[in-house]
Design an enzyme around this catalytic site. Structure first.
Site, PDB file in Angstrom:
ATOM      1  N   TYR A 141       0.828  -1.214   0.000  1.00 58.58           N
ATOM      2  CA  TYR A 141       0.000   0.000   0.000  1.00 58.58           C
ATOM      3  C   TYR A 141       0.860   1.262   0.000  1.00 58.58           C
ATOM      4  CZ  TYR A 141      -4.755  -1.799   0.792  1.00 58.58           C
ATOM      5  OH  TYR A 141      -5.983  -2.375   0.659  1.00 58.58           O
ATOM      6  N   LYS A 192       2.985 -15.368   2.023  1.00 53.56           N
ATOM      7  CA  LYS A 192       3.141 -16.072   0.749  1.00 53.56           C
ATOM      8  C   LYS A 192       4.630 -16.350   0.605  1.00 53.56           C
ATOM      9  CE  LYS A 192       1.416 -17.650  -3.165  1.00 53.56           C
ATOM     10  NZ  LYS A 192       0.397 -18.728  -3.266  1.00 53.56           N
ATOM     11  N   ASP A 224      -3.356 -18.091   0.127  1.00 51.22           N
ATOM     12  CA  ASP A 224      -4.401 -18.741  -0.685  1.00 51.22           C
ATOM     13  C   ASP A 224      -5.107 -19.812   0.145  1.00 51.22           C
ATOM     14  OD1 ASP A 224      -1.989 -20.123  -0.688  1.00 51.22           O
ATOM     15  OD2 ASP A 224      -2.107 -20.758  -2.788  1.00 51.22           O
ATOM     16  N   ASP A 248      -6.404  -6.829   4.106  1.00 56.50           N
ATOM     17  CA  ASP A 248      -7.536  -6.151   3.470  1.00 56.50           C
ATOM     18  C   ASP A 248      -8.500  -7.183   2.899  1.00 56.50           C
ATOM     19  OD1 ASP A 248      -9.067  -4.043   2.270  1.00 56.50           O
ATOM     20  OD2 ASP A 248      -8.111  -4.541   0.362  1.00 56.50           O
ATOM     21  N   ASP A 252     -12.360  -8.826   4.671  1.00 54.80           N
ATOM     22  CA  ASP A 252     -13.682  -8.785   4.029  1.00 54.80           C
ATOM     23  C   ASP A 252     -14.298 -10.181   4.014  1.00 54.80           C
ATOM     24  OD1 ASP A 252     -13.483  -6.061   3.429  1.00 54.80           O
ATOM     25  OD2 ASP A 252     -14.327  -6.321   1.427  1.00 54.80           O
TER      26      ASP A 252
HETATM   27  C1  IPM Z   1     -10.349  -1.091   4.133  1.00 53.29           C
HETATM   28  C2  IPM Z   1     -10.644  -0.444   2.826  1.00 53.29           C
HETATM   29  C3  IPM Z   1      -9.508   0.484   2.476  1.00 53.29           C
HETATM   30  C4  IPM Z   1      -8.259  -0.348   2.329  1.00 53.29           C
HETATM   31  C5  IPM Z   1      -9.740   1.360   1.233  1.00 53.29           C
HETATM   32  C6  IPM Z   1     -11.018   2.157   1.344  1.00 53.29           C
HETATM   33  C7  IPM Z   1      -8.565   2.267   0.966  1.00 53.29           C
HETATM   34  O1  IPM Z   1     -10.859  -1.403   1.856  1.00 53.29           O
HETATM   35  O2  IPM Z   1     -10.212  -0.357   5.135  1.00 53.29           O
HETATM   36  O3  IPM Z   1     -10.288  -2.316   4.190  1.00 53.29           O
HETATM   37  O4  IPM Z   1      -7.980  -0.901   1.255  1.00 53.29           O
HETATM   38  O5  IPM Z   1      -7.521  -0.451   3.306  1.00 53.29           O
HETATM   39 MG    MG Z   2     -10.932  -3.404   2.596  1.00 55.75          MG
END
Ligand code: IPM
Ligand code: MG
Length: 360
Positions: A141, A192, A224, A248, A252
């Site tokens: 990032y 990884k 993975d 990240d 999710d």
């Molecule tokens: C998160 C989001 C952010 C990230 C974006 C909005 C920049 O997806 O906080 O997980 O990628 O970190």
């Molecule tokens: Mg995210």
């Protein structure tokens, strides 16, 4: 002592959900003696519209002066064509790096009342309680060099750099081991290392640090496989620690195990416990302004703030218990609605949580 909290509603549903979390903070101040002073500022697309930048200097300064920051969400369709340096997301990334918030804690907890809302079978996710510790200010990032360049052939090439120093890996590992010590005493480090040298070092440093924490069981998993295991048998995990980008993606995935991303808070902490607190979900522009968004993730972010920065575990428990009670009462926003429950709006959910806090 009076603590300063900076409120950054941001874009989209950020405005509505943060309003409900502020309702909870107001209640904590007025009825439970929490000594806080709230201030509000702009970040993200709304800041860009007004000041031409997603992170105005004044906002960053206020954030630096505050003891804690509560953030809604950033982003929206209207800003998608902007140069990447001006996109709302840069506001969030600038806060993370500007405040040195290197440790991102993302719990994935399944509330038993919502077992039906998960897309996975109830027996796979019942009692799920995972903590993902994501490194937040390094890795791909932020790595340099980065950009899009034109080669001699005239073809364009995009490039980013995955880089971690030993000290960056070490400090995030310590956070993971400390958290595991207070929970199930197991850490799974996700990398990884079979392909990327950077994460080969990651694994080496994790192993070194693991030796300093003999009471914690340390394991390693390729990313993975970790993605697969999260949907196959998620309860095998206690604490997962991983890089910025892997975290990240995996967070999710873990969030969805719990039924709705609208339920999950997060904390981003610096070395001294100062933190920025935000829901895991985004700004959901498609439902913004309709009073249908779920404010619980943001309200639970206030609970994390009470626990990790304000040192008020009892009040944190009160907020979390109030959320549980509201769910027990069958109240649901649209994202967690199931048959037989009562569907309510964003503001009603905020009011219901505050009423439950007062009742306890
Ligand atoms: C998160 C989001 C952010 C990230 C974006 C909005 C920049 O997806 O906080 O997980 O990628 O970190
Ligand atoms: Mg995210």
């Amino acid at each position: 002592m009076q603590k300063k909290i900076l409120i950054l509603p941001g874009d989209g549903i950020g405005q509505e959900i943060v309003a409900e979390a502020v309702r909870v903070l107001d209640c904590l101040r007025d009825d439970f003696g929490l000594q806080v002073e709230l201030e509000t500022a702009l970040v993200g697309g709304t800041a860009y519209d007004k000041y031409g930048t997603p992170l105005p200097e004044a906002t960053l300064q206020l954030a630096k002066q505050a003891d804690a920051v509560l953030l809604g969400a950033v982003g929206g369709y209207q800003w998608e064509s902007l140069d990447i340096a001006l996109r709302p997301e840069k506001g969030l990334l600038g806060l993370r790096s500007g405040l040195n918030l290197f440790a991102n804690l993302r719990p994935a907890i399944l509330y038993p009342q919502l077992a039906d809302a998960s897309t996975l079978k109830p027996e796979i996710v019942a009692d799920l309680d995972i903590m993902i510790v994501r490194e937040l200010t390094g890795g791909i990032y932020f790595g340099q060099p980065r950009g899009i360049r034109t080669l001699d052939t005239g073809e364009r090439e995009g490039f980013n750099t995955l880089v971690y120093s030993e000290s960056e890996i070490r400090r995030i590992s310590k956070v993971a081991f400390d958290i595991a010590a207070k929970r199930g005493k197991r850490v799974c480090s996700v990398d990884k290392a079979n392909v990327l040298e950077c994460t080969e070092l990651w694994r080496e440093v994790m192993i070194e640090e693991g030796r300093q924490h003999p009471d914690i069981e340390l394991s390693h998993m390729y990313v993975d496989n970790a993605a697969m295991q999260l949907v196959r048998a998620p309860k095998q995990f206690d604490v997962m620690v991983t890089t910025n980008m892997f975290g990240d993606i995996l967070s999710d995935c873990a969030a969805m195990l719990t039924g709705s991303i609208g339920m999950l808070p997060s904390a981003s902490l610096d070395e001294n416990g100062k933190g920025m607190y935000e829901p895991i979900h985004g700004s959901a522009p498609d439902i913004a302004g309709q009073n249908v968004a779920n404010p619980i993730a943001t309200i639970l972010s206030v609970a994390m703030m009470l626990r990790y920065t304000l040192n008020e575990p009892d009040l944190a428990g009160r907020v979390e218990d109030a959320v549980r009670e509201v769910l027990d009462d069958g109240l649901r926003t649209a994202d967690i609605y199931s048959e037989g429950m009562k569907q309510i709006g964003t503001d009603e959910m905020g009011h219901a949580v505050v009423a439950a806090m007062r009742r306890r």
